[in-house]
Design a protein around this motif. Sequence first.
Motif, short mmCIF file in Angstrom:
data_model
loop_
_atom_site.label_atom_id
_atom_site.label_comp_id
_atom_site.label_asym_id
_atom_site.label_seq_id
_atom_site.Cartn_x
_atom_site.Cartn_y
_atom_site.Cartn_z
N TYR A 1 0.84 -1.20 0.00
CA TYR A 1 0.00 0.00 0.00
C TYR A 1 0.88 1.26 0.00
O TYR A 1 1.15 1.85 1.05
N PRO A 2 1.35 1.67 -1.20
CA PRO A 2 2.23 2.84 -1.30
C PRO A 2 1.48 4.15 -1.05
O PRO A 2 0.25 4.18 -0.95
N LYS A 3 2.25 5.21 -1.01
CA LYS A 3 1.67 6.55 -0.84
C LYS A 3 0.91 6.95 -2.10
O LYS A 3 1.27 6.57 -3.21
N ASN A 4 -0.15 7.71 -1.89
CA ASN A 4 -0.95 8.28 -2.99
C ASN A 4 -1.58 7.24 -3.91
O ASN A 4 -1.82 7.50 -5.09
N LYS A 5 -1.85 6.05 -3.37
CA LYS A 5 -2.47 4.99 -4.18
C LYS A 5 -3.74 4.45 -3.50
O LYS A 5 -4.23 3.39 -3.87
N GLU A 6 -4.26 5.20 -2.54
CA GLU A 6 -5.43 4.72 -1.80
C GLU A 6 -6.64 4.53 -2.71
O GLU A 6 -7.45 3.63 -2.49
N ASP A 7 -6.75 5.35 -3.75
CA ASP A 7 -7.90 5.22 -4.65
C ASP A 7 -7.83 3.93 -5.47
O ASP A 7 -8.84 3.48 -6.01
N ILE A 8 -6.64 3.32 -5.52
CA ILE A 8 -6.45 2.07 -6.27
C ILE A 8 -6.47 0.85 -5.34
O ILE A 8 -7.17 -0.12 -5.59
N THR A 9 -5.69 0.93 -4.26
CA THR A 9 -5.59 -0.21 -3.35
C THR A 9 -6.75 -0.28 -2.37
O THR A 9 -7.07 -1.36 -1.85
N GLY A 10 -7.37 0.88 -2.09
CA GLY A 10 -8.45 0.92 -1.12
C GLY A 10 -8.00 1.19 0.29
O GLY A 10 -8.83 1.36 1.20
#
Length: 292
Positions: free
Chosen positions: A250-259
Amino acid sequence: MKRSTHERRPGRKQPKGRIAILSVIAAALAGIVIWIGVNDWNVTKTMEQAGLAESSAELTEAPEQQQKPLKQPEQPAQTEKQEPPVTETAPAEPADADDAEEPEEPFDGGYVEGQTLPKEPTYVNGILVANKKHPLPEDFAPGEDKAARAAFEEMAAEAKLSSFNLTAFSTFRSYDYQVTLYNRYADRDGQEAADRYSARPGYSEHQTGLAFDIGEVNHEKHWASESFGETEAGKWLLANAHRYGFILRYPKNKEDITGYMHEAWHFRYVGKEMAEEIFKKNITLEEYLGLE
């Protein structure tokens, strides 16, 4: 023999007038000394009784008062810091009903609401997937993956050469354990907040046995904390984990992809070849598998 005119003749008496004056002066001095002694040798007190207080005060006390600052009243000792009282105020009503914001749609946390857990886990290109769109069966319990454990031990051994003592403080979690964990977070922070950092039961990647939460021994304050990524051990892990088959899940700035929000400690084992490609492209597992 002729006497000098400057010599005093023996037996010559002093004038009576001079003797009388000297006697009066001696008596006056003796009286003053006795008077001062009666007043405990306090000259100021003696002068006050003699009617000279006002003039003496102007000459002695005034300069002292100008030079010496007034003593400030003592403040009571503070035994504890007092915080200002907290006051609650109701939010202001909109001036016009038309200005009121439209109510937001219920937050689903990225889940497919109403989705039931499957009978079989999901594999994409041979890779086991567990995210908010692809849950696991309730009875899916493979335990900790042996290949992932072996890869971690190899990585930890190399990290020690750089003086980093890595440990995997959380790996496989059962469905039942996740029920307890998630409910605790939801009760504490609310479901909306919990959905950003904790998986609902059946959706946790830890249930695959391939997820490793990694920290540094004797630095527990950074475990399961974003601050781990700022430590030297965390930086080493981020730069080298792919060489052993692990990716930062769960990288930074990827919450919209990983959830999920950024987790500097959560690594997923996918094998060396895939981890190398994901690392070089700086993408997520969802992006690599085309699950966006």
